[in-house]
Design a protein around this motif. Structure first.
Motif, short mmCIF file in Angstrom:
data_model
loop_
_atom_site.label_atom_id
_atom_site.label_comp_id
_atom_site.label_asym_id
_atom_site.label_seq_id
_atom_site.Cartn_x
_atom_site.Cartn_y
_atom_site.Cartn_z
N TYR A 38 43.10 50.74 43.29
CA TYR A 38 41.31 50.33 42.72
C TYR A 38 41.09 49.09 43.36
N PRO A 39 40.05 48.50 43.44
CA PRO A 39 39.53 47.35 44.32
C PRO A 39 40.15 45.97 43.52
N ALA A 40 40.60 45.35 43.84
CA ALA A 40 40.54 44.28 43.00
C ALA A 40 39.26 43.65 42.45
N GLY A 41 39.57 42.76 41.17
CA GLY A 41 38.64 42.58 39.83
C GLY A 41 38.29 42.75 38.70
N GLY A 42 39.18 44.49 38.59
CA GLY A 42 38.94 45.39 37.69
C GLY A 42 40.04 44.47 36.64
N PRO A 43 39.46 45.22 35.45
CA PRO A 43 41.17 44.89 34.42
C PRO A 43 42.08 45.68 34.24
N THR A 44 42.51 47.14 35.41
CA THR A 44 43.54 47.33 35.46
C THR A 44 44.42 46.31 37.01
N ASP A 45 43.82 45.64 37.53
CA ASP A 45 44.05 45.16 37.95
C ASP A 45 44.40 43.83 37.52
N ALA A 46 43.57 43.34 36.63
CA ALA A 46 44.03 42.07 35.99
C ALA A 46 45.38 42.22 35.38
N THR A 283 50.65 39.30 26.14
CA THR A 283 50.70 40.34 25.25
C THR A 283 48.95 39.77 25.09
N GLU A 284 48.69 38.32 25.09
CA GLU A 284 47.33 38.14 24.49
C GLU A 284 46.57 37.49 26.09
N GLN A 285 47.18 37.22 26.96
CA GLN A 285 45.85 38.26 28.10
C GLN A 285 45.66 39.23 28.23
N LEU A 287 44.79 41.34 25.80
CA LEU A 287 44.60 42.02 24.65
C LEU A 287 43.20 41.05 24.96
N LYS A 288 42.80 40.03 25.64
CA LYS A 288 41.62 39.27 25.14
C LYS A 288 40.70 40.10 26.82
N LEU A 289 41.01 41.57 26.93
CA LEU A 289 40.88 42.14 27.62
C LEU A 289 39.96 43.59 26.79
N GLY A 290 40.53 43.45 25.67
CA GLY A 290 39.46 44.21 25.14
C GLY A 290 40.91 45.48 25.31
N PHE A 291 42.19 45.66 26.11
CA PHE A 291 43.05 46.05 26.27
C PHE A 291 43.70 46.90 24.83
N THR A 292 44.68 48.15 24.40
CA THR A 292 44.99 48.33 23.46
C THR A 292 46.35 48.59 23.84
#
Length: 324
Positions: A38-46, A283-285, A287-292
């Motif tokens: 996927y493109p850079a910048g999204g949550p998957t990329d992060a 983990t903290e990084q 979780l801050k995205l809202g990822f479970t």
């Protein structure tokens, strides 16, 4: 059998076994690439970059992220499936690349199960219903009433045909008995901007892709499509709390390597990634995205993967979405 012949066969057997043995003993001997389809910048990329940064320190080699977007994630996924199976190129995939594409693309160019070996299940992106600020619906019941009053008038955006956000909304519309017009985008960033701009009414987007905009007030959140409220968004009620059942939808994410990668290398990669993901700083990084987060080793992930594929295959067939 002569001594010479036995020696020759022994050398041949050694030659066959040598690549796996040598690669496992010396691995990793050069940089590793994590493909993000996927493109850079999204949550998957992060998430991939958080893991890559930590791995670079822990394994003593640079770990790079390579964004290869296109065809609903199939371009990058196909490249890894047919690339060198030596452990130096792996992929951070999800339910779209390693599930739904099997039924939504006429020729994805790979088999999500046969061509890949799972390394680590990471968890899931929960979906949140977000709407433009001036939409006259303050909760899910009002949204359903608005949609039923004028079928197909409301439009909803997704991150592409067959994406988690598309199919999650299809599931919701089936359960709620409503119809809305689908508008696909190439990724979360343009979709979010169109909702903020008032040109898209609603989206069932992954929470990480819209959490910042929800907190800033640029979008309004109506519901979380998960059994429980998210600790990073405690004020957003679930669909179940608002009377809509059997419409929960999470978009899982996991690391994979080509299936032919030597077993010892797979084990090294799996342990390194799972160890990285379990570190509090990583983990903290995430979780801050809202990822479970819900970590699964390969043994635990395989049956989960197969069950998810079966579940969403049924949803895709029921929705009437045709392969492209």
């Amino acid at each position: 059998m002569s001594l010479t012949r036995r020696s020759t066969l022994g050398l041949m057997a050694g030659a066959v076994l040598a690549p796996s043995f040598v690669s496992a003993q010396s691995f990793p001997a050069k940089p590793i690439t994590i493909v993000v389809p996927y493109p850079a910048g999204g949550p998957t990329d992060a998430i991939a970059r958080f893991v890559a940064q930590d791995l670079t320190t822990s394994i003593g080699q640079n770990v790079l992220v390579d964004n290869r977007a296109g065809a609903s994630g199939a371009v990058g996924t196909r490249a890894v499936a047919h690339g060198a199976a030596d452990g130096y190129t792996i992929i951070f995939g999800n339910n779209q690349t390693h599930g739904n594409n099997m039924f939504l693309l006429k020729d994805p160019g790979y088999d999500a199960v046969k061509d890949f070996a799972p390394l680590a299940g990471v968890g899931a992106f929960e979906h949140a219903f977000v709407v433009r600020k001036d939409l006259p619906a303050k909760d899910i019941k009002e949204l359903i009433a608005l949609a039923k009053a004028d079928p197909d008038k409301l439009n909803y955006g997704s991150t592409g045909v067959g994406s988690g956000s598309h199919l999650a909304m299809e599931l919701f519309m089936q359960r709620a008995g409503i119809k809305m017009t689908h508008v696909p985008f190439r990724g979360a960033a343009p979709l979010v901007q169109e909702i903020i701009g008032g040109r898209i009414d609603i989206a069932n987007s992954t929470l990480p892709s819209v959490l910042e905009q929800i907190n800033s007030g640029n979008l309004r959140a109506l519901a979380i499509a998960s059994p429980e409220r998210n600790p990073r968004a405690k004020d957003i009620p679930t669909l179940r709390e608002q009377g809509v059942s059997n419409a929960d939808a999470d978009s899982w994410a996991a690391f994979f390597a080509p299936a032919a990668t030597p077993a010892p290398v797979l084990e090294i990669l799996s342990k390194a990634i799972l160890t990285s993901l379990a570190k509090p700083v990583v983990t903290e990084q995430i979780l801050k995205l809202g990822f479970t987060m819900k970590l699964r080793d390969p043994t635990a992930f395989k049956p989960y993967h197969l069950q998810e594929i079966a579940t969403w295959e049924a949803i895709i067939k029921a929705s009437g979405v045709k392969p492209e």
